[in-house]
Design a protein around this motif. Structure first.
Motif, PDB file in Angstrom:
ATOM      1  N   ALA A 166      52.423  46.392  75.794  1.00  0.00           N
ATOM      2  CA  ALA A 166      52.465  45.108  76.286  1.00  0.00           C
ATOM      3  C   ALA A 166      50.997  44.175  75.814  1.00  0.00           C
ATOM      4  CB  ALA A 166      52.276  45.095  77.833  1.00  0.00           C
ATOM      5  N   ALA A 167      49.963  45.025  75.668  1.00  0.00           N
ATOM      6  CA  ALA A 167      48.755  44.252  75.163  1.00  0.00           C
ATOM      7  C   ALA A 167      48.837  44.341  73.348  1.00  0.00           C
ATOM      8  CB  ALA A 167      47.468  45.019  75.461  1.00  0.00           C
ATOM      9  N   ARG A 168      49.919  44.902  73.013  1.00  0.00           N
ATOM     10  CA  ARG A 168      50.137  44.871  71.313  1.00  0.00           C
ATOM     11  C   ARG A 168      48.733  45.395  70.722  1.00  0.00           C
ATOM     12  NH1 ARG A 168      54.574  42.713  69.597  1.00  0.00           N
ATOM     13  NH2 ARG A 168      53.840  42.519  67.420  1.00  0.00           N
ATOM     14  N   ARG A 169      48.381  46.475  71.144  1.00  0.00           N
ATOM     15  CA  ARG A 169      47.363  46.942  70.767  1.00  0.00           C
ATOM     16  C   ARG A 169      47.426  47.695  69.170  1.00  0.00           C
ATOM     17  NH1 ARG A 169      42.979  45.025  73.165  1.00  0.00           N
ATOM     18  NH2 ARG A 169      43.303  45.076  75.618  1.00  0.00           N
ATOM     19  N   GLY A 170      46.665  47.186  68.325  1.00  0.00           N
ATOM     20  CA  GLY A 170      46.982  47.582  66.795  1.00  0.00           C
ATOM     21  C   GLY A 170      45.879  48.529  66.379  1.00  0.00           C
ATOM     22  N   ILE A 171      45.934  48.718  65.286  1.00  0.00           N
ATOM     23  CA  ILE A 171      44.764  49.606  64.600  1.00  0.00           C
ATOM     24  C   ILE A 171      44.224  48.877  63.302  1.00  0.00           C
ATOM     25  CG2 ILE A 171      43.796  51.560  63.387  1.00  0.00           C
ATOM     26  CD1 ILE A 171      46.053  53.198  65.213  1.00  0.00           C
ATOM     27  N   ASN A 172      43.281  48.454  62.945  1.00  0.00           N
ATOM     28  CA  ASN A 172      42.626  47.687  61.916  1.00  0.00           C
ATOM     29  C   ASN A 172      41.829  48.602  61.075  1.00  0.00           C
ATOM     30  OD1 ASN A 172      41.617  45.695  60.255  1.00  0.00           O
ATOM     31  ND2 ASN A 172      39.902  45.364  61.533  1.00  0.00           N
ATOM     32  N   TRP A 173      42.948  49.034  60.164  1.00  0.00           N
ATOM     33  CA  TRP A 173      42.300  50.048  59.195  1.00  0.00           C
ATOM     34  C   TRP A 173      41.488  49.286  57.623  1.00  0.00           C
ATOM     35  CZ3 TRP A 173      42.427  55.505  58.846  1.00  0.00           C
ATOM     36  CH2 TRP A 173      42.418  56.030  57.726  1.00  0.00           C
ATOM     37  N   THR A 174      40.325  49.548  57.600  1.00  0.00           N
ATOM     38  CA  THR A 174      39.627  49.004  56.419  1.00  0.00           C
ATOM     39  C   THR A 174      39.257  49.837  55.440  1.00  0.00           C
ATOM     40  OG1 THR A 174      37.727  49.574  57.613  1.00  0.00           O
ATOM     41  CG2 THR A 174      38.686  47.557  58.323  1.00  0.00           C
ATOM     42  N   PHE A 175      39.605  50.979  55.370  1.00  0.00           N
ATOM     43  CA  PHE A 175      38.982  52.099  54.500  1.00  0.00           C
ATOM     44  C   PHE A 175      40.308  51.879  52.947  1.00  0.00           C
ATOM     45  CE2 PHE A 175      38.804  56.397  52.437  1.00  0.00           C
ATOM     46  CZ  PHE A 175      37.539  56.418  52.150  1.00  0.00           C
ATOM     47  N   THR A 176      39.714  51.403  52.038  1.00  0.00           N
ATOM     48  CA  THR A 176      40.647  50.955  50.970  1.00  0.00           C
ATOM     49  C   THR A 176      40.618  52.196  49.925  1.00  0.00           C
ATOM     50  OG1 THR A 176      39.212  49.871  49.974  1.00  0.00           O
ATOM     51  CG2 THR A 176      40.552  48.501  51.409  1.00  0.00           C
ATOM     52  N   ARG A 177      41.540  51.919  48.821  1.00  0.00           N
ATOM     53  CA  ARG A 177      41.564  52.944  47.734  1.00  0.00           C
ATOM     54  C   ARG A 177      40.127  52.625  46.755  1.00  0.00           C
ATOM     55  NH1 ARG A 177      45.824  53.613  42.822  1.00  0.00           N
ATOM     56  NH2 ARG A 177      44.169  54.432  41.361  1.00  0.00           N
ATOM     57  N   GLN A 178      39.738  51.351  46.697  1.00  0.00           N
ATOM     58  CA  GLN A 178      38.289  51.028  46.191  1.00  0.00           C
ATOM     59  C   GLN A 178      37.101  51.518  46.987  1.00  0.00           C
ATOM     60  OE1 GLN A 178      40.688  48.766  46.875  1.00  0.00           O
ATOM     61  NE2 GLN A 178      41.556  48.611  44.875  1.00  0.00           N
ATOM     62  N   GLU A 179      37.115  51.620  48.274  1.00  0.00           N
ATOM     63  CA  GLU A 179      36.055  52.205  48.984  1.00  0.00           C
ATOM     64  C   GLU A 179      36.077  53.790  48.829  1.00  0.00           C
ATOM     65  OE1 GLU A 179      32.905  52.326  51.722  1.00  0.00           O
ATOM     66  OE2 GLU A 179      33.654  50.846  50.525  1.00  0.00           O
ATOM     67  N   ALA A 180      37.444  54.323  48.780  1.00  0.00           N
ATOM     68  CA  ALA A 180      37.469  55.849  48.583  1.00  0.00           C
ATOM     69  C   ALA A 180      36.780  56.349  47.243  1.00  0.00           C
ATOM     70  CB  ALA A 180      38.825  56.372  48.632  1.00  0.00           C
ATOM     71  N   ASP A 181      37.003  55.406  46.131  1.00  0.00           N
ATOM     72  CA  ASP A 181      36.611  55.800  44.911  1.00  0.00           C
ATOM     73  C   ASP A 181      35.027  55.735  44.766  1.00  0.00           C
ATOM     74  OD1 ASP A 181      39.225  56.424  43.761  1.00  0.00           O
ATOM     75  OD2 ASP A 181      39.264  54.522  42.925  1.00  0.00           O
ATOM     76  N   ARG A 182      34.668  54.729  45.419  1.00  0.00           N
ATOM     77  CA  ARG A 182      33.133  54.384  45.634  1.00  0.00           C
ATOM     78  C   ARG A 182      32.454  55.497  46.306  1.00  0.00           C
ATOM     79  NH1 ARG A 182      29.194  52.514  48.885  1.00  0.00           N
ATOM     80  NH2 ARG A 182      30.627  52.075  50.371  1.00  0.00           N
ATOM     81  N   ARG A 183      32.975  55.882  47.520  1.00  0.00           N
ATOM     82  CA  ARG A 183      32.358  57.093  48.149  1.00  0.00           C
ATOM     83  C   ARG A 183      32.679  58.459  47.706  1.00  0.00           C
ATOM     84  NH1 ARG A 183      32.276  55.810  54.589  1.00  0.00           N
ATOM     85  NH2 ARG A 183      31.743  53.606  54.633  1.00  0.00           N
ATOM     86  N   LEU A 184      33.750  58.726  47.014  1.00  0.00           N
ATOM     87  CA  LEU A 184      34.269  60.044  46.840  1.00  0.00           C
ATOM     88  C   LEU A 184      34.571  60.564  45.140  1.00  0.00           C
ATOM     89  CD1 LEU A 184      37.132  60.324  49.435  1.00  0.00           C
ATOM     90  CD2 LEU A 184      34.693  60.811  49.755  1.00  0.00           C
ATOM     91  N   SER A 185      34.250  59.500  44.438  1.00  0.00           N
ATOM     92  CA  SER A 185      34.519  59.709  43.070  1.00  0.00           C
ATOM     93  C   SER A 185      33.754  60.894  42.634  1.00  0.00           C
ATOM     94  CB  SER A 185      34.258  58.405  42.069  1.00  0.00           C
ATOM     95  OG  SER A 185      33.156  57.977  42.213  1.00  0.00           O
ATOM     96  N   ARG A 186      32.394  60.923  42.928  1.00  0.00           N
ATOM     97  CA  ARG A 186      31.603  62.054  42.302  1.00  0.00           C
ATOM     98  C   ARG A 186      32.152  63.392  42.503  1.00  0.00           C
ATOM     99  NH1 ARG A 186      28.785  60.122  46.822  1.00  0.00           N
ATOM    100  NH2 ARG A 186      28.107  61.628  48.165  1.00  0.00           N
ATOM    101  N   HIS A 187      33.014  63.472  43.486  1.00  0.00           N
ATOM    102  CA  HIS A 187      33.582  64.879  43.818  1.00  0.00           C
ATOM    103  C   HIS A 187      34.942  65.131  43.290  1.00  0.00           C
ATOM    104  CE1 HIS A 187      30.177  65.003  46.861  1.00  0.00           C
ATOM    105  NE2 HIS A 187      30.704  64.043  47.531  1.00  0.00           N
ATOM    106  N   TYR A 188      35.592  64.360  42.718  1.00  0.00           N
ATOM    107  CA  TYR A 188      36.713  64.388  41.919  1.00  0.00           C
ATOM    108  C   TYR A 188      36.931  65.593  40.916  1.00  0.00           C
ATOM    109  CZ  TYR A 188      38.150  60.015  44.028  1.00  0.00           C
ATOM    110  OH  TYR A 188      38.402  58.918  44.894  1.00  0.00           O
ATOM    111  N   VAL A 189      37.731  66.238  41.310  1.00  0.00           N
ATOM    112  CA  VAL A 189      38.172  67.423  40.212  1.00  0.00           C
ATOM    113  C   VAL A 189      39.124  67.098  39.373  1.00  0.00           C
ATOM    114  CG1 VAL A 189      38.617  69.941  40.232  1.00  0.00           C
ATOM    115  CG2 VAL A 189      37.500  69.119  42.118  1.00  0.00           C
ATOM    116  N   SER A 190      38.969  67.029  38.043  1.00  0.00           N
ATOM    117  CA  SER A 190      40.127  66.588  37.337  1.00  0.00           C
ATOM    118  C   SER A 190      40.943  68.226  36.692  1.00  0.00           C
ATOM    119  CB  SER A 190      39.439  66.274  35.799  1.00  0.00           C
ATOM    120  OG  SER A 190      38.500  67.273  35.211  1.00  0.00           O
TER     121      SER A 190
END
Length: 219
Positions: free
Chosen positions: A195-219
């Motif tokens: 009834a209150a139409r409660r949503g979720i505001n997701w802000t974690f993007t692909r760009q943010e993932a690469d910025r934070r995690l790229s040093r841990h990527y395994v090729s």
């Protein structure tokens, strides 16, 4: 605190898929629905509590009796501000398939395509629908569905976990003595949130993932 698995190419591919899906503009005919489930314990009082009075909260004894468990399925549409919750005795393949079937045939019957975000539980596979419904019926049911799986050990990418955490704090995190009581309380919580139409505001993007995690990527 989350323990993130090895950030392999498969991990990144699945993570990018989910994050790009979350970044798309809202489309009513192609809803993004995140699904997960939670087991909850049923607890009964050993003594009759004291009822609430004006200026005095209800009181109950610290002793309790465990009365088994039940399962709660949660499907949340973050952008649409909608969730569907169903309480079941178990969470095996037939219960999961029945829950998704209800979503597709009732709640989202008019949608052109439905994007389902799921983790890697063995009951969430497409093959489970064939096992329960048969190949022909499963194909007919899933013809509008596109599955998106989070990476293994990365269920934090499933927004249903956020909704379940809210449900735990607002509804399930107290004594519920039997399945009938739990079902009634969960449905009341669902109606209020919708009834209150409660949503979720997701802000974690692909760009943010690469910025934070790229040093841990395994090729």
């Amino acid at each position: 605190m989350w323990c993130i698995g090895a950030l392999t190419e498969e991990y990144r591919s699945r993570m990018y898929d989910v994050l790009e899906l979350y970044a798309r503009p809202y489309h009513e005919q192609e809803p993004v629905i995140c699904i997960d489930e939670k087991s909850t314990q049923l607890i009964q009082d050993t003594r009759r509590g004291l009822p609430m009075k004006p200026g005095t909260p209800a009181k109950y004894d610290y002793e309790y009796v465990r009365a088994g468990t039940c399962n709660v399925f949660v499907a949340v549409e973050p952008r649409g501000g909608r969730r569907i919750v169903e309480l079941t005795a178990r969470r095996t393949k037939p219960e999961f398939v029945a829950f998704v079937r209800q979503l597709l045939e009732r709640s989202y019957a008019s949608a052109r395509k439905v994007h389902l975000v799921l983790d890697n539980l063995n009951t969430h596979l497409r093959s489970c629908f064939e096992d329960v419904l048969g190949r022909t019926s499963a194909r007919a049911l899933l013809r509008r569905v596109e599955f998106h799986y989070t990476p293994k050990h990365a269920s934090w990418l499933n927004m249903a976990e956020i909704e379940i955490s809210i449900m735990e704090r607002q509804c399930l995190g107290r004594r519920l003595m039997d399945q009938a009581t739990a079902r009634r309380e969960v449905r009341a919580w669902q109606r209020q949130r919708n009834a209150a139409r409660r949503g979720i505001n997701w802000t974690f993007t692909r760009q943010e993932a690469d910025r934070r995690l790229s040093r841990h990527y395994v090729s």
